[in-house]
Design an enzyme around this catalytic site. Structure first.
Site, PDB file in Angstrom:
ATOM      1  N   ARG A  31       0.825  -1.217   0.000  1.00 43.55           N
ATOM      2  CA  ARG A  31       0.000   0.000   0.000  1.00 43.55           C
ATOM      3  C   ARG A  31       0.850   1.253   0.000  1.00 43.55           C
ATOM      4  O   ARG A  31       2.027   1.228   0.378  1.00 43.55           O
ATOM      5  CB  ARG A  31      -0.928   0.034   1.217  1.00 43.55           C
ATOM      6  CG  ARG A  31      -0.235   0.106   2.574  1.00 43.55           C
ATOM      7  CD  ARG A  31      -0.183   1.518   3.168  1.00 43.55           C
ATOM      8  NE  ARG A  31       0.622   1.570   4.375  1.00 43.55           N
ATOM      9  CZ  ARG A  31       1.904   1.876   4.398  1.00 43.55           C
ATOM     10  NH1 ARG A  31       2.549   2.128   3.289  1.00 43.55           N
ATOM     11  NH2 ARG A  31       2.578   1.917   5.528  1.00 43.55           N
ATOM     12  N   HIS A  38       0.902   8.146  11.074  1.00 41.63           N
ATOM     13  CA  HIS A  38       1.048   7.992  12.528  1.00 41.63           C
ATOM     14  C   HIS A  38      -0.226   8.429  13.257  1.00 41.63           C
ATOM     15  O   HIS A  38      -0.172   8.937  14.374  1.00 41.63           O
ATOM     16  CB  HIS A  38       2.291   8.740  13.040  1.00 41.63           C
ATOM     17  CG  HIS A  38       3.567   8.073  12.591  1.00 41.63           C
ATOM     18  ND1 HIS A  38       4.124   7.016  13.272  1.00 41.63           N
ATOM     19  CD2 HIS A  38       4.355   8.289  11.516  1.00 41.63           C
ATOM     20  CE1 HIS A  38       5.217   6.622  12.630  1.00 41.63           C
ATOM     21  NE2 HIS A  38       5.376   7.368  11.561  1.00 41.63           N
ATOM     22  N   ASP A  40      -2.993   6.133  12.968  1.00 40.19           N
ATOM     23  CA  ASP A  40      -3.816   4.917  13.180  1.00 40.19           C
ATOM     24  C   ASP A  40      -3.790   4.443  14.639  1.00 40.19           C
ATOM     25  O   ASP A  40      -4.819   4.068  15.191  1.00 40.19           O
ATOM     26  CB  ASP A  40      -3.481   3.790  12.183  1.00 40.19           C
ATOM     27  CG  ASP A  40      -2.060   3.277  12.200  1.00 40.19           C
ATOM     28  OD1 ASP A  40      -1.209   3.887  12.888  1.00 40.19           O
ATOM     29  OD2 ASP A  40      -1.788   2.263  11.518  1.00 40.19           O
ATOM     30  N   GLY A 133       8.695   0.962   3.121  1.00 39.41           N
ATOM     31  CA  GLY A 133       7.550   1.662   3.700  1.00 39.41           C
ATOM     32  C   GLY A 133       6.283   1.446   2.902  1.00 39.41           C
ATOM     33  O   GLY A 133       5.333   2.229   2.995  1.00 39.41           O
ATOM     34  N   ASP A 181      -2.032  -0.874   7.638  1.00 38.48           N
ATOM     35  CA  ASP A 181      -1.424  -1.630   6.541  1.00 38.48           C
ATOM     36  C   ASP A 181      -2.174  -2.926   6.250  1.00 38.48           C
ATOM     37  O   ASP A 181      -2.456  -3.264   5.102  1.00 38.48           O
ATOM     38  CB  ASP A 181       0.038  -1.949   6.871  1.00 38.48           C
ATOM     39  CG  ASP A 181       0.816  -0.709   7.270  1.00 38.48           C
ATOM     40  OD1 ASP A 181       0.329   0.395   6.996  1.00 38.48           O
ATOM     41  OD2 ASP A 181       1.900  -0.859   7.860  1.00 38.48           O
TER      42      ASP A 181
END
Ligand code: GLA
Length: 394
Positions: A31, A38, A40, A133, A181
């Site tokens: 994704r 930062h 979630d 990432g 994610d």
């Protein structure tokens, strides 16, 4: 390689390695997070999209004449030409090689649900860059869970599946990640971004089908490593901020409330909280902007997000900043609406919102200027919003 080509390749490799065709083929995407970084693990909003880069597994039951194979899972990693075996007799624990822990963690999650996992022969490959990432680990976890679903014929609720994969990351990879994610890898829909409320876990599809814009993923090729402690430290700072401000999580705090409570926080913790509170607002506005195709506004929110991650949250790095500066210099005239680092930070990728007609020129310019500034070759690609985990065959 598109998903079909990748699946055929993995199937052919399975055939070469195990001497027969696979019975199941499953895939789960990586994704890119458009905005909402930062947030979630602070009960906030995130706006990721699944990308056309996948973890793919081809599998079959082991041939019945091999008695020893009936109680184990064998995984052949095509890219690294490496094999892992996982014993199914005892409760599954951490082991070697290191990458097998993402798979072990998911299988352990199914065991904990009382699910019997069949012995399997697996061939595996991923086109999600490692340590970039872009959630290569979530893709592998969700792919594994999807294979268990295919092989047992029992599907689980996708939200539970995402949570099971997240627990694997916590317990077997040692990264106290949020839920973004694994959610997008499990629940992504083609042509859409996913606005996820991490408090209620409600998702809303945000269509991204305007052909005049594209999202570019720019990999700095500086490796990012989230188990190094920085991520856990940020998370702890957010919890400290919430506690001292007297709220359940930073989702419940407004900019005004933060200002009022400033005296109760250290300077660093104040800045961490300021990032999170601002970022939650920006994410909601960006989703509105995308719905209205207001690309300049979305772009500005992306730049603001980057500045906040760089200055207040301090999770950027020189190479990510370099990419954003180059993008800003190209500017609106050159077809760039906005750009920001994406994912956990400390290296990895940037995401840029650009005019589709300028993709080639922008790609070339960023690559050339990034190389001149840093001496590193960036990897740049564009992706349409992809679908989440799928059973390709079986
Ligand atoms: C990593 C984590 C996610 C999220 C991002 C930062 O990707 O796995 O849960 O916290 O960092 O937004």
């Amino acid at each position: 390689m598109n998903l079909q080509e990748l699946s055929s390749h993995v199937a052919a490799e399975f055939q070469k390695h195990y001497g027969r065709a696979p019975r199941w083929i499953v895939a789960a995407p990586g994704r890119v997070n458009v905005i909402g970084e930062h947030t979630d693990y602070n009960d906030g909003f995130v706006l990721p999209m699944a990308i056309e880069r996948y973890a793919v597994m081809a599998a079959d039951l082991p041939p019945s004449q091999f008695a020893s194979a009936q109680t184990q899972i064998t995984i052949f990693d095509i890219h690294f030409d490496e094999k892992a075996t996982i014993d199914l007799i005892a409760p599954i624990t951490k082991g070697l090689p290191k990458w097998s822990n993402y798979i072990r963690g998911v299988l352990a999650g199914f065991q904990n649900r009382g699910q019997t996992i069949p012995a399997l022969d697996i061939a595996f490959m991923s086109t999600v860059p490692l340590g970039g990432g872009l959630s290569s680990s979530a893709a592998l976890e969700v792919c594994t869970a999807t294979l268990v679903e295919a092989a047992t014929g029992k599907t689980i609720d996708p939200v539970e599946k995402a949570l099971l994969a997240q627990k694997a990351e916590h317990d077997f990879a040692g990264v106290p990640c949020g839920i973004m994610d694994q959610f997008i890898s499990a629940l992504g829909r083609e042509g859409n971004l996913l606005l996820l409320d991490c408090r209620t876990r409600k998702t809303e599809l945000v269509p991204m089908s305007d052909p005049s814009v594209a999202l570019l993923v720019i990999n700095t090729n500086v490796k990012h490593e989230l188990s190094g402690g920085e991520y856990a430290e940020r998370r702890a700072q957010c919890e400290e901020a919430a506690k001292n401000l007297g709220v359940k999580s930073l989702r419940d705090c407004t900019p005004e409330k933060l200002e009022q409570g400033r005296g109760k926080l250290s300077e660093v913790v104040f800045r961490r909280a300021r990032h999170v509170i601002g970022e939650i607002e920006r994410t909601v506005h960006a989703a509105e902007g995308i719905r209205e195709s207001n690309w300049p506004s979305v772009g500005q929110l992306m730049y603001a997000s980057h500045a906040s991650l760089r200055d207040d949250y301090e999770v950027s790095c020189a190479e990510l900043d370099a990419v954003v500066e180059i993008a800003e210099d190209i500017g609106y005239q050159g077809g760039v609406y906005g750009c920001r680092m994406t994912g956990g930070g400390f290296g990895g990728c940037c995401v840029a919102l650009v005019k589709a007609s300028d993709v080639d020129a922008i790609t070339q310019q960023i690559a050339a200027e990034y190389k001149a500034k840093t001496g590193i070759d960036a990897t740049i690609f564009s992706s349409r919003p992809a679908a989440g985990a799928t059973i390709v065959k079986g």
